[in-house]
Design an enzyme around this catalytic site. Structure first.
Site, PDB file in Angstrom:
ATOM      1  N   TRP A  99      -1.097  -8.686  -6.273  1.00 52.22           N
ATOM      2  CA  TRP A  99      -0.096  -7.757  -5.726  1.00 52.22           C
ATOM      3  C   TRP A  99       0.694  -7.085  -6.831  1.00 52.22           C
ATOM      4  O   TRP A  99       0.999  -5.903  -6.752  1.00 52.22           O
ATOM      5  CB  TRP A  99       0.825  -8.469  -4.740  1.00 52.22           C
ATOM      6  CG  TRP A  99       0.071  -8.965  -3.541  1.00 52.22           C
ATOM      7  CD1 TRP A  99      -0.084 -10.262  -3.165  1.00 52.22           C
ATOM      8  CD2 TRP A  99      -0.647  -8.179  -2.580  1.00 52.22           C
ATOM      9  NE1 TRP A  99      -0.848 -10.333  -2.024  1.00 52.22           N
ATOM     10  CE2 TRP A  99      -1.214  -9.076  -1.651  1.00 52.22           C
ATOM     11  CE3 TRP A  99      -0.875  -6.810  -2.423  1.00 52.22           C
ATOM     12  CZ2 TRP A  99      -1.991  -8.647  -0.573  1.00 52.22           C
ATOM     13  CZ3 TRP A  99      -1.639  -6.382  -1.354  1.00 52.22           C
ATOM     14  CH2 TRP A  99      -2.193  -7.285  -0.450  1.00 52.22           C
ATOM     15  N   ASP A 166       9.140  -7.885  -5.544  1.00 55.24           N
ATOM     16  CA  ASP A 166       8.359  -7.969  -4.312  1.00 55.24           C
ATOM     17  C   ASP A 166       8.507  -9.403  -3.805  1.00 55.24           C
ATOM     18  O   ASP A 166       8.013 -10.339  -4.421  1.00 55.24           O
ATOM     19  CB  ASP A 166       6.884  -7.649  -4.627  1.00 55.24           C
ATOM     20  CG  ASP A 166       5.954  -7.860  -3.424  1.00 55.24           C
ATOM     21  OD1 ASP A 166       6.439  -8.253  -2.345  1.00 55.24           O
ATOM     22  OD2 ASP A 166       4.738  -7.617  -3.583  1.00 55.24           O
ATOM     23  N   LYS A 190       4.786 -12.105   6.678  1.00 56.92           N
ATOM     24  CA  LYS A 190       4.707 -13.489   6.194  1.00 56.92           C
ATOM     25  C   LYS A 190       5.894 -14.329   6.675  1.00 56.92           C
ATOM     26  O   LYS A 190       5.687 -15.436   7.139  1.00 56.92           O
ATOM     27  CB  LYS A 190       4.612 -13.530   4.670  1.00 56.92           C
ATOM     28  CG  LYS A 190       3.203 -13.285   4.143  1.00 56.92           C
ATOM     29  CD  LYS A 190       2.964 -11.880   3.735  1.00 56.92           C
ATOM     30  CE  LYS A 190       1.527 -11.662   3.281  1.00 56.92           C
ATOM     31  NZ  LYS A 190       1.400 -10.418   2.524  1.00 56.92           N
TER      32      LYS A 190
HETATM   33  C1  LIG Z   1       0.915  -9.414   1.746  1.00 57.23           C
HETATM   34  C2  LIG Z   1       1.570  -8.964   0.510  1.00 57.23           C
HETATM   35  C3  LIG Z   1       1.662  -7.607   0.157  1.00 57.23           C
HETATM   36  C4  LIG Z   1       1.008  -6.510   0.959  1.00 57.23           C
HETATM   37  O1  LIG Z   1       1.645  -6.279   2.144  1.00 57.23           O
HETATM   38  P1  LIG Z   1       1.184  -5.064   3.113  1.00 57.23           P
HETATM   39  O2  LIG Z   1       2.287  -5.051   4.109  1.00 57.23           O
HETATM   40  O3  LIG Z   1      -0.147  -5.442   3.661  1.00 57.23           O
HETATM   41  O4  LIG Z   1       1.121  -3.828   2.299  1.00 57.23           O
HETATM   42  C5  LIG Z   1       2.355  -7.280  -0.986  1.00 57.23           C
HETATM   43  N1  LIG Z   1       2.917  -8.230  -1.765  1.00 57.23           N
HETATM   44  C6  LIG Z   1       2.833  -9.547  -1.461  1.00 57.23           C
HETATM   45  C7  LIG Z   1       3.467 -10.546  -2.357  1.00 57.23           C
HETATM   46  C8  LIG Z   1       2.158  -9.951  -0.325  1.00 57.23           C
HETATM   47  O5  LIG Z   1       2.074 -11.259  -0.024  1.00 57.23           O
END
Ligand SMILES: *Cc1c(COP(=O)(O)O)cnc(C)c1O
Length: 356
Positions: A99, A166, A190
């Site tokens: 990511w 993030d 999540k």
């Molecule tokens: C799942 C995830 C993403 C991507 O999320 P989307 O909503 O599918 O774009 C980005 N960063 C992390 C750390 C993730 O776990």
């Protein structure tokens, strides 16, 4: 048979979130209409959005310098929105996994993306270490929890420059120190809500400083000013997010959740470390994630992988297959996973060892 949901995302939500959302799909706030068909500008939904924003601020102790915004587009849109709004010439990035490296790729469209540390050569089995962040960068960017590789930064870093994180897969898992953050974001699927909304926490006085035309929809200022109602926001996911936030409040807030998360993770890692059939994939134990627990069959037991997979499935374990870039298994034990659920997986691993 009771099912235990270990999917990495979309992933487990609290029973409370699911029940309240189901009720609102039938009759939203006594309006006689479904949540699926109400106007986002109705007073009932505006109240939901306001309450959700206030509860995020309350649970995370968000200071007045920052604002909470709900956006569509997923966490991946933030990989481009963050540099669009904050990268003038150069930014520092920590390459700790897939990511983060996706975010680095996007940043290069807007300026220099300096990779100050990377653990790619070790297949991201540890967090990058021993790096320095230059003081002349616009911001320092990192991902706090590497969902795919099972590593986690357990605290907020302070390197003397504005910071962006993030937190898609570990938001609300611990308290946050906002002092250096100009932007935090987290896709909902999540730890918050069904897919479709992204939680943004942005520092207001950091906005509007670049000499660049930013399209209205991609400018954080738009959404701060319009309180997430510039265009139609993801109505159902925001409603579900509010219910999850209420549930978090009832657990005692993020401080209590952090303690519970540590118990859950310790229980599972102890089993991985002591059961001769399994071993963890994260080589630096301090970097082990309390959200995504990655493990493989131990040396000499590799041939039993698919057998353990079906054994676990027969005992109600769902979604423990590892990501293809790590292999083996990944048990995602997000905030909504109970200690009882983790115990069920541990019991299953013990039983497998006894019977094989
Ligand atoms: C799942 C995830 C993403 C991507 O999320 P989307 O909503 O599918 O774009 C980005 N960063 C992390 C750390 C993730 O776990």
């Amino acid at each position: 048979m009771k099912k235990y949901n270990f999917y990495a995302g979309p992933s487990i939500l609290s029973e409370y979130t699911i029940e309240k959302t189901a009720e609102a799909v039938k009759d939203f706030a006594g309006t006689g209409l479904s949540l699926l068909e109400v106007s986002h500008r109705s007073k009932e939904f505006v109240a939901v959005c306001d309450q959700a924003r206030d509860l995020v601020k309350d649970l995370l102790h968000v200071p007045d310098t920052h604002e909470v915004v709900f956006l569509g587009g997923g966490a991946s849109l933030q990989f481009c929105m963050a540099p669009y709004n904050f990268l003038g010439t150069k930014a520092a990035y920590l390459d700790s996994g897939t990511w983060a490296s996706n975010a680095i790729k996007e940043a290069k469209c807007f300026g220099e993306a300096l990779v100050v540390g990377s653990s790619k050569s070790e297949n991201y089995s540890c967090l990058p270490k021993g790096y320095e962040v230059p003081s002349d960068v616009d911001f320092f960017y990192y991902c706090t929890n590497n969902t795919i590789f099972g590593t986690q930064l357990h605290e907020d870093l302070h390197v003397g420059v504005p910071t962006i994180a993030d937190m898609s897969s570990d938001i609300f898992s611990r308290p946050i120190d906002f002092s250096d953050y100009i932007l935090l974001f987290a896709g909902a699927q999540k730890n918050l809500a069904p897919a479709g909304v992204t939680l943004i926490i942005v520092r207001k006085d950091a906005l509007g400083k670049l000499d660049r035309c930013i399209p209205t929809m991609l400018d954080y200022s738009t959404h701060v000013k319009k309180e997430s109602m510039f265009n139609t926001p993801p109505v159902l996911p925001i409603f579900s997010a509010l219910k999850t936030l209420e549930y978090y409040k009832s657990l005692g807030g993020v401080e209590a959740i952090q303690e519970l998360n540590q118990q859950k993770a310790q229980l599972l890692y102890n089993e991985i470390d002591s059961n001769p059939f399994f071993k963890g994939t994260v080589t630096c134990k301090d970097d082990r994630s309390v959200m995504n627990v990655c493990f493989v069959m131990n040396d000499g037991k590799e041939a039993l992988e698919s057998e353990f997979n079906s054994f676990a499935a027969s005992r109600g374990m769902v979604g423990i297959k590892g990501h293809r870039s790590v292999g083996g298994f990944r048990a995602s034990i997000y905030n909504a996973m109970t200690l009882e659920g983790v115990q069920a997986l541990v019991d299953c691993m013990k039983e497998f060892a006894q019977t094989h």
